[in-house]
Write an enzyme that holds these catalytic residues in place. Structure first.
Site, short mmCIF file in Angstrom:
data_model
loop_
_atom_site.label_atom_id
_atom_site.label_comp_id
_atom_site.label_asym_id
_atom_site.label_seq_id
_atom_site.Cartn_x
_atom_site.Cartn_y
_atom_site.Cartn_z
N GLU A 64 -1.51 -12.36 -5.10
CA GLU A 64 -2.93 -12.47 -5.42
C GLU A 64 -3.53 -11.08 -5.35
O GLU A 64 -3.21 -10.32 -4.43
CB GLU A 64 -3.59 -13.33 -4.36
N ALA A 74 0.85 -1.20 0.00
CA ALA A 74 0.00 0.00 0.00
C ALA A 74 0.88 1.25 0.00
O ALA A 74 1.95 1.28 0.61
CB ALA A 74 -0.92 0.03 1.22
N VAL A 75 0.37 2.26 -0.69
CA VAL A 75 1.01 3.58 -0.73
C VAL A 75 -0.07 4.58 -0.34
O VAL A 75 -1.21 4.49 -0.83
CB VAL A 75 1.55 3.89 -2.14
N TYR A 115 1.43 -4.07 -11.39
CA TYR A 115 2.18 -5.33 -11.49
C TYR A 115 2.53 -5.64 -12.95
O TYR A 115 3.65 -6.10 -13.23
CB TYR A 115 1.36 -6.47 -10.86
N ASN A 151 -9.27 -4.68 -8.78
CA ASN A 151 -8.25 -3.70 -8.39
C ASN A 151 -7.36 -3.36 -9.60
O ASN A 151 -6.20 -3.79 -9.70
CB ASN A 151 -7.41 -4.24 -7.23
C1 LIG Z 1 -1.54 0.10 -6.41
C2 LIG Z 1 -0.63 1.09 -5.66
C3 LIG Z 1 0.20 0.30 -4.63
C4 LIG Z 1 0.30 1.80 -6.65
O1 LIG Z 1 1.24 2.60 -5.93
P1 LIG Z 1 2.00 3.85 -6.63
O2 LIG Z 1 3.11 4.24 -5.72
O3 LIG Z 1 1.00 4.87 -6.98
O4 LIG Z 1 2.57 3.16 -7.95
P2 LIG Z 1 3.75 3.74 -8.91
O5 LIG Z 1 3.77 5.23 -8.82
O6 LIG Z 1 5.01 3.04 -8.59
O7 LIG Z 1 3.19 3.29 -10.34
C5 LIG Z 1 4.03 2.68 -11.32
C6 LIG Z 1 3.21 2.36 -12.55
O8 LIG Z 1 2.14 1.46 -12.22
C7 LIG Z 1 0.95 1.79 -13.00
N1 LIG Z 1 -0.08 2.35 -12.11
C8 LIG Z 1 0.03 2.65 -10.79
N2 LIG Z 1 -1.14 3.14 -10.32
C9 LIG Z 1 -2.00 3.16 -11.37
C10 LIG Z 1 -3.36 3.60 -11.54
N3 LIG Z 1 -4.06 4.11 -10.50
N4 LIG Z 1 -3.92 3.48 -12.75
C11 LIG Z 1 -3.24 2.97 -13.79
N5 LIG Z 1 -1.94 2.57 -13.72
C12 LIG Z 1 -1.33 2.66 -12.52
C13 LIG Z 1 1.42 2.87 -13.97
O9 LIG Z 1 1.96 2.22 -15.10
C14 LIG Z 1 2.52 3.56 -13.16
O10 LIG Z 1 3.44 4.27 -13.97
P3 LIG Z 1 3.12 5.82 -14.35
O11 LIG Z 1 2.73 6.52 -13.07
O12 LIG Z 1 4.42 6.31 -14.93
O13 LIG Z 1 1.99 5.78 -15.34
C15 LIG Z 1 -1.47 2.17 -4.91
O14 LIG Z 1 -2.42 2.71 -5.82
C16 LIG Z 1 -2.20 1.67 -3.68
O15 LIG Z 1 -1.67 1.71 -2.56
N6 LIG Z 1 -3.46 1.21 -3.86
C17 LIG Z 1 -4.27 0.73 -2.71
C18 LIG Z 1 -3.73 -0.55 -2.10
C19 LIG Z 1 -3.66 -1.69 -3.11
O16 LIG Z 1 -4.46 -1.79 -4.03
N7 LIG Z 1 -2.67 -2.58 -2.89
C20 LIG Z 1 -2.47 -3.74 -3.73
C21 LIG Z 1 -3.12 -4.91 -3.10
S1 LIG Z 1 -2.83 -6.38 -4.08
#
Ligand SMILES: CC(C)(COP(=O)(O)OP(=O)(O)OC[C@H]1O[C@@H](n2cnc3c(N)ncnc32)[C@H](O)[C@@H]1OP(=O)(O)O)[C@@H](O)C(=O)NCCC(=O)NCCS
Length: 147
Positions: free
Chosen positions: A106, A77-78, A118, A111
């Site tokens: 998984e 999570a971020v 991923y 999501n």
């Molecule tokens: C999913 C999550 C961890 C991504 O974290 P983040 O730090 O924003 O991700 P990054 O900045 O490293 O993203 C890298 C790439 O991933 C893809 N990506 C990340 N978030 C995305 C979004 N909301 N929509 C589409 N692509 C996405 C993009 O390709 C992105 O590259 P770009 O920003 O240059 O387009 C974050 O949205 C989160 O915490 N979500 C809630 C918790 C969750 O879903 N955890 C996973 C459980 S399995």
């Protein structure tokens, strides 16, 4: 004076980081919501944003080395304010450096941001667990990344 850019630092989390991890987890309902003490059973990486003299925790992941040839990403999570700045990417890169063998995870098929993340990092969908999430309403997608 212009804002200094944040540097993303990745380090192993300790118990002192649990309040920050709990806070980040609470802001991310899509992530698994664990009692924070459960993290002591796993390996946890913390992403910290460093700017000037300050360091602010912004994200974490929990994982385990299931066997010498297989590791599993258990949670990630971020916090919302720091998304789309490469925090999760830095955590996944650190996981890949520390883990050995094939990586698995998984994720709920609903999501889409996480699945996009991923896939962006070279993980591939390898299976479906029907009704795995939300009392059978949402399928789980199994994803894998080979070393
Ligand atoms: C999913 C999550 C961890 C991504 O974290 P983040 O730090 O924003 O991700 P990054 O900045 O490293 O993203 C890298 C790439 O991933 C893809 N990506 C990340 N978030 C995305 C979004 N909301 N929509 C589409 N692509 C996405 C993009 O390709 C992105 O590259 P770009 O920003 O240059 O387009 C974050 O949205 C989160 O915490 N979500 C809630 C918790 C969750 O879903 N955890 C996973 C459980 S399995």
């Amino acid at each position: 004076m212009p804002d200094q850019p944040n540097t993303i630092l990745i380090r192993t989390a300790t118990e002192r980081d649990y309040p920050a991890i709990a806070r980040i987890q609470q802001t991310s309902p899509e992530a698994a919501q664990w009692p924070v003490g459960d993290y002591s059973n796993y390996r946890v990486l913390l992403a910290v944003l460093a700017s000037g003299g300050s360091q602010v925790p912004a994200g974490f992941c929990a994982w385990r080395q299931s066997t010498p040839d297989e590791a599993e990403l258990l949670n990630l999570a971020v916090e919302p304010a720091n998304r789309r700045h490469g925090v999760a990417s830095a955590l996944l890169s650190a996981l890949e450096r520390e883990a050995t063998g094939e990586l698995f995870l998984e994720v709920a098929e609903s999501n889409l941001p996480a699945i996009a993340l991923y896939e962006h990092h070279g993980w591939a969908k390898t299976g479906t667990r029907i009704g795995y999430y939300h009392s059978g309403k949402i399928n789980g997608i199994v994803m894998q990344k080979r070393p």
